[in-house]
Structures are given as structure tokens and as C-alpha cells.
Design a protein around this motif. Structure first.
Motif, PDB file in Angstrom:
ATOM      1  N   TYR A 110       0.842  -1.190   0.000  1.00 36.69           N
ATOM      2  CA  TYR A 110       0.000   0.000   0.000  1.00 36.69           C
ATOM      3  C   TYR A 110       0.879   1.243   0.000  1.00 36.69           C
ATOM      4  CZ  TYR A 110      -3.905  -3.069   0.837  1.00 36.69           C
ATOM      5  OH  TYR A 110      -4.853  -4.059   0.697  1.00 36.69           O
ATOM      6  N   PHE A 111       0.567   2.154  -0.916  1.00 31.58           N
ATOM      7  CA  PHE A 111       1.314   3.403  -1.042  1.00 31.58           C
ATOM      8  C   PHE A 111       0.397   4.580  -0.737  1.00 31.58           C
ATOM      9  CE2 PHE A 111       5.152   1.937  -3.062  1.00 31.58           C
ATOM     10  CZ  PHE A 111       4.778   0.798  -3.759  1.00 31.58           C
ATOM     11  N   CYS A 112       0.911   5.508   0.059  1.00 33.13           N
ATOM     12  CA  CYS A 112       0.247   6.795   0.112  1.00 33.13           C
ATOM     13  C   CYS A 112       0.936   7.696  -0.907  1.00 33.13           C
ATOM     14  CB  CYS A 112       0.291   7.412   1.507  1.00 33.13           C
ATOM     15  SG  CYS A 112       1.930   7.816   2.101  1.00 33.13           S
ATOM     16  N   ALA A 113       0.223   8.643  -1.408  1.00 35.28           N
ATOM     17  CA  ALA A 113       0.766   9.551  -2.411  1.00 35.28           C
ATOM     18  C   ALA A 113       0.177  10.930  -2.203  1.00 35.28           C
ATOM     19  CB  ALA A 113       0.470   9.041  -3.816  1.00 35.28           C
ATOM     20  N   GLU A 114       0.923  11.889  -2.675  1.00 37.04           N
ATOM     21  CA  GLU A 114       0.594  13.288  -2.473  1.00 37.04           C
ATOM     22  C   GLU A 114       0.639  13.961  -3.833  1.00 37.04           C
ATOM     23  OE1 GLU A 114       2.812  16.873   0.017  1.00 37.04           O
ATOM     24  OE2 GLU A 114       3.715  14.901  -0.261  1.00 37.04           O
ATOM     25  N   ASN A 115      -0.387  14.714  -4.123  1.00 38.70           N
ATOM     26  CA  ASN A 115      -0.421  15.391  -5.405  1.00 38.70           C
ATOM     27  C   ASN A 115      -0.057  16.844  -5.189  1.00 38.70           C
ATOM     28  OD1 ASN A 115      -2.235  16.891  -7.665  1.00 38.70           O
ATOM     29  ND2 ASN A 115      -1.453  14.935  -8.380  1.00 38.70           N
ATOM     30  N   ARG A 116       0.973  17.273  -5.848  1.00 36.33           N
ATOM     31  CA  ARG A 116       1.439  18.634  -5.660  1.00 36.33           C
ATOM     32  C   ARG A 116       1.966  19.180  -6.976  1.00 36.33           C
ATOM     33  NH1 ARG A 116       6.950  17.593  -2.113  1.00 36.33           N
ATOM     34  NH2 ARG A 116       6.009  15.679  -1.356  1.00 36.33           N
ATOM     35  N   GLY A 117       2.225  20.434  -7.005  1.00 35.06           N
ATOM     36  CA  GLY A 117       2.781  21.034  -8.210  1.00 35.06           C
ATOM     37  C   GLY A 117       1.727  21.775  -9.002  1.00 35.06           C
ATOM     38  N   THR A 118       2.181  22.672  -9.844  1.00 32.79           N
ATOM     39  CA  THR A 118       1.281  23.479 -10.658  1.00 32.79           C
ATOM     40  C   THR A 118       0.380  22.585 -11.502  1.00 32.79           C
ATOM     41  OG1 THR A 118       2.934  25.209 -10.788  1.00 32.79           O
ATOM     42  CG2 THR A 118       1.162  25.286 -12.406  1.00 32.79           C
ATOM     43  N   GLY A 119      -0.889  22.782 -11.390  1.00 31.64           N
ATOM     44  CA  GLY A 119      -1.830  21.970 -12.149  1.00 31.64           C
ATOM     45  C   GLY A 119      -1.986  20.577 -11.622  1.00 31.64           C
ATOM     46  N   GLY A 120      -1.273  20.232 -10.541  1.00 30.48           N
ATOM     47  CA  GLY A 120      -1.438  18.914  -9.952  1.00 30.48           C
ATOM     48  C   GLY A 120      -0.860  17.790 -10.774  1.00 30.48           C
ATOM     49  N   PHE A 121       0.152  18.038 -11.600  1.00 29.13           N
ATOM     50  CA  PHE A 121       0.682  16.996 -12.462  1.00 29.13           C
ATOM     51  C   PHE A 121       1.606  16.028 -11.740  1.00 29.13           C
ATOM     52  CE2 PHE A 121      -1.235  18.432 -16.181  1.00 29.13           C
ATOM     53  CZ  PHE A 121      -1.109  19.797 -16.292  1.00 29.13           C
ATOM     54  N   LYS A 122       2.242  16.469 -10.690  1.00 28.92           N
ATOM     55  CA  LYS A 122       3.265  15.627 -10.051  1.00 28.92           C
ATOM     56  C   LYS A 122       2.709  14.949  -8.812  1.00 28.92           C
ATOM     57  CE  LYS A 122       7.102  18.352 -11.773  1.00 28.92           C
ATOM     58  NZ  LYS A 122       8.309  19.129 -11.442  1.00 28.92           N
ATOM     59  N   THR A 123       2.614  13.644  -8.871  1.00 27.52           N
ATOM     60  CA  THR A 123       2.204  12.845  -7.723  1.00 27.52           C
ATOM     61  C   THR A 123       3.448  12.225  -7.120  1.00 27.52           C
ATOM     62  OG1 THR A 123       0.058  12.366  -8.720  1.00 27.52           O
ATOM     63  CG2 THR A 123       0.788  10.931  -6.935  1.00 27.52           C
ATOM     64  N   ILE A 124       3.660  12.436  -5.821  1.00 23.57           N
ATOM     65  CA  ILE A 124       4.844  11.933  -5.124  1.00 23.57           C
ATOM     66  C   ILE A 124       4.419  10.771  -4.228  1.00 23.57           C
ATOM     67  CG2 ILE A 124       6.770  12.505  -3.620  1.00 23.57           C
ATOM     68  CD1 ILE A 124       6.742  14.022  -6.283  1.00 23.57           C
ATOM     69  N   PHE A 125       5.136   9.659  -4.332  1.00 22.86           N
ATOM     70  CA  PHE A 125       4.791   8.439  -3.609  1.00 22.86           C
ATOM     71  C   PHE A 125       5.708   8.196  -2.424  1.00 22.86           C
ATOM     72  CE2 PHE A 125       1.688   6.225  -6.260  1.00 22.86           C
ATOM     73  CZ  PHE A 125       1.730   7.001  -7.399  1.00 22.86           C
ATOM     74  N   GLY A 126       5.156   7.607  -1.387  1.00 21.52           N
ATOM     75  CA  GLY A 126       5.948   7.081  -0.300  1.00 21.52           C
ATOM     76  C   GLY A 126       6.522   5.728  -0.688  1.00 21.52           C
ATOM     77  N   ALA A 127       7.326   5.145   0.207  1.00 22.35           N
ATOM     78  CA  ALA A 127       8.038   3.907  -0.105  1.00 22.35           C
ATOM     79  C   ALA A 127       7.141   2.675  -0.073  1.00 22.35           C
ATOM     80  CB  ALA A 127       9.213   3.732   0.854  1.00 22.35           C
ATOM     81  N   GLY A 128       6.011   2.721   0.592  1.00 19.33           N
ATOM     82  CA  GLY A 128       5.091   1.579   0.616  1.00 19.33           C
ATOM     83  C   GLY A 128       5.142   0.776   1.894  1.00 19.33           C
ATOM     84  N   THR A 129       4.009   0.167   2.246  1.00 13.43           N
ATOM     85  CA  THR A 129       3.904  -0.775   3.357  1.00 13.43           C
ATOM     86  C   THR A 129       3.345  -2.077   2.818  1.00 13.43           C
ATOM     87  OG1 THR A 129       3.532   0.878   5.077  1.00 13.43           O
ATOM     88  CG2 THR A 129       2.703  -1.324   5.513  1.00 13.43           C
TER      89      THR A 129
END
Lengths: 113, 114
Positions: A88-107
């Protein structure tokens, strides 16, 4: 630096119990968070999301909680089943226009029968 | 409705060889993405295309090039493969890239560079 991370790399639960997977984020400006499930040999699959103007959102057997004060997010799975075994990964959407989703390492969640 | 389709599923290359990973989506999404997944490091963004005709670098673009061929297709090219590029590569698309839209992933290409 900015990151989306997880507290535990593995979690083992008994079938039928509830599972809680935690995630910390560091960018207080982030406003959209997503949980993905990845089964072996497959791509990540969307489970549930939450926006920063909410603190709780429920789906079918899953609930996501967001605590903006401590920048913490959790995924709760009710009555965990063998089919819930996955990463399971949590992810965060950030950046202009929301194009870049950044992922955690996973559990990795193991469900014991 | 296949979603996001990636080819090939597996590939082995020797150092210095080149190859192109193909990706196509049938959801009429405007934005498309390439991620790599390494053990213990989650997914890292290589390149993305916000819309047809545009591409931008992500976190780890070095050693890669991309082409947004049309709205459906987004390819990733390794011009001179290196062992550090051994990874699983995922293509994804997003329907509404304003804040608040999840990614839809393919099932990946497993690449080994020897």
C-alpha cells in the motif's frame, strides 16, 4: 526535505481484524492525498483519496483519515481479507496543475489466515 | 476498455543498448506519466506529458527521453542503457490533472540491464 513516507515497512494482521497503515507527509501546502494498492506483478491501483478540506473519507471497507495538524494520513481496512495482502502506497499530489504525484516507499500488508 | 497498456512486459538489455518502452491509454486522458519503481524506494517520476505536444522532466529524467506521439501514446526511450536503469517501469494517465485526480497505471515493464 519534502517527502511522503510511511512509519512501518511491513504489517501483519489476522484475517478478520482491522488494519491500519500510516503515512507522514511534510509539505503543509499539499492538498490532495491518495492511497494505492499494488498486488504482485501489477501496477498500483487507486483505493481512496481525500482532499485537505476533509479529515475523514469512507469507502467500501476502507477509511482514510487526515490529520493536517501533525501532517499524518492513515488507511484503515475493516475486516481484513486474504485478498487485501499487497503493498500500500500513500501519495501526495502537488505542483502546478497537480501533475506531479509523489509516492511514499510503501507498506507491505500480510494477512494471516 | 483496456485502460493503460504497456509493452513489452519484460526486457533484458546489455549495457549500451537502446530500447523504447511503449504505452497507450484508451481513457481519453490528457496527461500521461512514466515512473520507475525500485525496491524500497516507491515510485519516482521520470517524465510526464501534461497534454499532447508537451513533455516535462520529473524527479529522475537523466538517461531517458520521451515522446508524446498522440493523445493515446507516450513512449519512453533509453538511448544507452546502464545497469542503474534496471527497474520496473510504469506508465500512467490522469483524467483531470487539476488538483484532485488519481493516476491510472499499466502493469509495468520489467527491465534488466546487464
Amino acid at each position: 526535505g519534502e517527502s511522503v513516507g510511511l512509519h512501518l515497512p511491513t504489517l501483519s494482521v489476522q484475517e478478520g481484524d482491522n488494519s491500519i497503515i500510516n503515512c507522514a507527509y511534510s509539505n503543509s501546502a499539499s492538498d490532495y492525498f491518495i492511497w494505492y494498492k499494488q498486488e504482485s506483478g501489477k501496477g498500483p491501483q487507486f483505493i481512496i483519496d481525500i482532499r485537505s478540506n476533509m479529515d475523514k473519507r469512507q469507502g467500501q471497507r476502507v477509511t482514510v483519515l487526515l490529520n493536517k495538524t501533525v501532517k499524518h494520513l492513515s488507511l484503515q481496512i475493516a475486516a481484513t481479507q486474504p485478498g487485501d495482502s499487497a503493498v500500500y502506497f500513500c501519495a501526495e499530489n502537488r505542483g502546478t496543475g497537480g501533475f506531479k504525484t509523489i509516492f511514499g516507499a510503501g507498506t507491505r500488508l500480510f494477512v494471516k489466515a | 476498455n483496456a485502460g493503460v497498456t504497456q509493452t513489452p512486459k519484460f526486457q533484458v538489455l546489455k549495457t549500451g543498448q537502446s530500447m523504447t518502452l511503449q504505452c497507450a491509454q484508451d481513457m481519453n486522458h490528457n496527461s500521461m506519466y512514466w515512473y520507475r519503481q525500485d525496491p524500497g524506494m516507491g515510485l519516482r517520476l521520470i517524465y510526464y506529458s501534461a497534454s499532447e505536444g508537451t513533455t516535462d522532466k520529473g524527479e529522475v529524467p537523466n538517461g531517458y527521453n520521451v515522446s508524446r506521439l498522440n493523445k493515446r501514446e507516450f513512449s519512453l526511450r533509453l538511448e544507452s542503457a546502464a545497469p542503474s536503469q534496471t527497474s520496473v517501469y510504469f506508465c500512467a494517465s490522469m483524467g483531470l490533472p487539476g488538483v484532485g485526480s488519481p493516476l491510472h497505471f499499466g502493469n509495468g515493464t520489467r527491465l534488466t540491464v546487464t
